[in-house]
Write an enzyme that holds these catalytic residues in place. Structure first.
Site, PDB file in Angstrom:
ATOM      1  N   LYS A 106     -21.560  10.251   5.828  1.00 26.33           N
ATOM      2  CA  LYS A 106     -22.128   9.161   6.634  1.00 26.33           C
ATOM      3  C   LYS A 106     -22.578   8.016   5.727  1.00 26.33           C
ATOM      4  O   LYS A 106     -22.409   6.840   6.060  1.00 26.33           O
ATOM      5  CB  LYS A 106     -23.300   9.688   7.476  1.00 26.33           C
ATOM      6  CG  LYS A 106     -22.845  10.579   8.640  1.00 26.33           C
ATOM      7  CD  LYS A 106     -23.992  11.359   9.263  1.00 26.33           C
ATOM      8  CE  LYS A 106     -23.466  12.371  10.273  1.00 26.33           C
ATOM      9  NZ  LYS A 106     -24.484  13.339  10.725  1.00 26.33           N
ATOM     10  N   GLN A 127     -30.755  14.742   9.980  1.00 27.78           N
ATOM     11  CA  GLN A 127     -29.615  15.664   9.927  1.00 27.78           C
ATOM     12  C   GLN A 127     -30.059  17.033  10.449  1.00 27.78           C
ATOM     13  O   GLN A 127     -31.062  17.578   9.997  1.00 27.78           O
ATOM     14  CB  GLN A 127     -29.094  15.770   8.481  1.00 27.78           C
ATOM     15  CG  GLN A 127     -27.865  16.639   8.334  1.00 27.78           C
ATOM     16  CD  GLN A 127     -26.646  16.103   9.102  1.00 27.78           C
ATOM     17  OE1 GLN A 127     -26.376  14.906   9.107  1.00 27.78           O
ATOM     18  NE2 GLN A 127     -25.913  16.989   9.770  1.00 27.78           N
ATOM     19  N   ASP A 150     -28.994   8.214  16.784  1.00 26.85           N
ATOM     20  CA  ASP A 150     -28.254   9.471  16.975  1.00 26.85           C
ATOM     21  C   ASP A 150     -28.490  10.020  18.393  1.00 26.85           C
ATOM     22  O   ASP A 150     -27.920  11.045  18.771  1.00 26.85           O
ATOM     23  CB  ASP A 150     -28.725  10.489  15.920  1.00 26.85           C
ATOM     24  CG  ASP A 150     -27.718  11.586  15.650  1.00 26.85           C
ATOM     25  OD1 ASP A 150     -26.523  11.384  15.943  1.00 26.85           O
ATOM     26  OD2 ASP A 150     -28.122  12.653  15.151  1.00 26.85           O
TER      27      ASP A 150
END
Ligand code: NAP
Length: 287
Positions: free
Chosen positions: A58, A102, A125
């Site tokens: 990413k 994450q 996200d």
């Protein structure tokens, strides 16, 4: 087994490239106006090799898109309170536009509490309750990246879910549940299947659109698929293996996503796009 002439392999890499290219243009425009690049802060706890690889990937994609990437690596023994404090700090940092935690985080951490420490306007996200509720109500704002990527892929191939029976296998808060809700918003009739579902293969046999989000390699067999169905494989298992037995299913489906190169690239593309959108949106609010 060969692919029938009617089967379209959905090229997520190509569709994602177009999304990222637009995001790069918007990032450059933002940088011109704001005097800095959009910034995504990624927080990773522990040293799970797969998670480290995802964050690195990413980070690289951010750089090539003109987005600054900041990575905060915290040790495995980080407490929920420490992680929450880190996320609060990033949430109030005016040079950070998007925040990615994450996941999965180590089991000792309350993941939900950590997600909720992300400011909704920086939740690129789509993991907070605010984002989930907004998605469910169709109120706009950032969406969970993989579900959004799946819808964008359907759009790119002009597949209209309206009136279709969509069977989603999996009901996780970041993938199965939201993708079913997005399909419902597109007027599909949605059936959710999960580990307690009885007669799963019969359910799948009735589906016009199948979304596999299980996390078990080659779990969905070709014999379960209705002829001409659209098969979206969101699974990503060790060794680049999806949740659908691709070689069995591809001769039966009308459209199918490969693994890799299907849903995965779309997820990252949506993350980049939503980071740039968050930057632009927050800048407009600040003025
Ligand atoms: P998860 O949280 O583990 O959820 C898995 C779901 O599958 C659960 O709802 C579970 O049901 C269901 N399930 C498990 N065994 C089943 C069975 N035998 N029959 C029917 N349903 C069953 O996983 P996730 O985070 O949603 O991820 C799913 C997959 O997508 C994984 O392979 C993951 O790596 C992949 N993924 C890919 C991307 C990408 O960018 N491509 C992004 C995210 C995730 P219960 O709820 O009853 O336990």
């Amino acid at each position: 087994m060969t692919t029938t002439p009617q089967t379209t392999i959905m090229n997520g890499t190509a569709v994602a490239r177009a999304v990222v290219s637009r995001a790069a243009e918007q990032a450059a425009e933002f940088a011109h106006l704001a005097g800095r690049k959009p910034c995504l802060a990624a927080v990773i706890v522990g040293s799970d090799p797969a998670s480290l690889t995802y964050v690195k990937m990413k980070q690289n994609r951010c750089r090539s898109t003109g987005i600054d990437s900041r990575v905060m690596a915290l040790p495995t023994h980080t407490s929920t309170a420490e992680l929450v404090a880190t996320l609060h700090k990033l949430s109030s940092d005016t040079t950070v536009d998007g925040i990615l935690l994450q996941h999965p985080v180590p089991p000792a951490i309350d993941e939900r509490a950590a997600f909720e420490a992300i400011a909704p306007e920086k939740d690129v996200d789509g993991v907070t309750m605010h984002s989930f509720a907004a998605m469910a109500l169709g109120a706009g704002g950032p969406l969970a990246c993989t579900p959004c990527g799946i819808i964008r892929l359907l759009d790119a191939y002009r597949i209209d879910p309206a009136g279709c029976h969509a069977v989603v296998i999996g009901r996780s808060p970041i993938l199965g549940k939201p993708v079913g809700m997005l399909l419902l918003a597109r007027n599909a009739t949605v059936t959710y299947c999960h580990s307690q579902t009885q007669h799963l293969s019969d359910m799948v046999q009735d589906a016009d659109i199948v979304v596999a989000a299980v996390g078990r390699p080659n779990f969905v067999r070709g014999a379960w698929i209705k002829s001409g169905a659209v098969v979206i494989d969101a699974g990503y298992n060790p060794g680049n293996v999806g949740d659908v037995a691709f070689d069995e299913a591809r001769s039966i489906a009308s459209h199918i996503t490969p693994v890799p190169g299907g849903v995965g690239p779309m997820t990252i593309a949506v993350l980049l796009e939503q980071t740039v959108e968050a930057a632009a949106c927050n800048r407009t609010k600040d003025r």
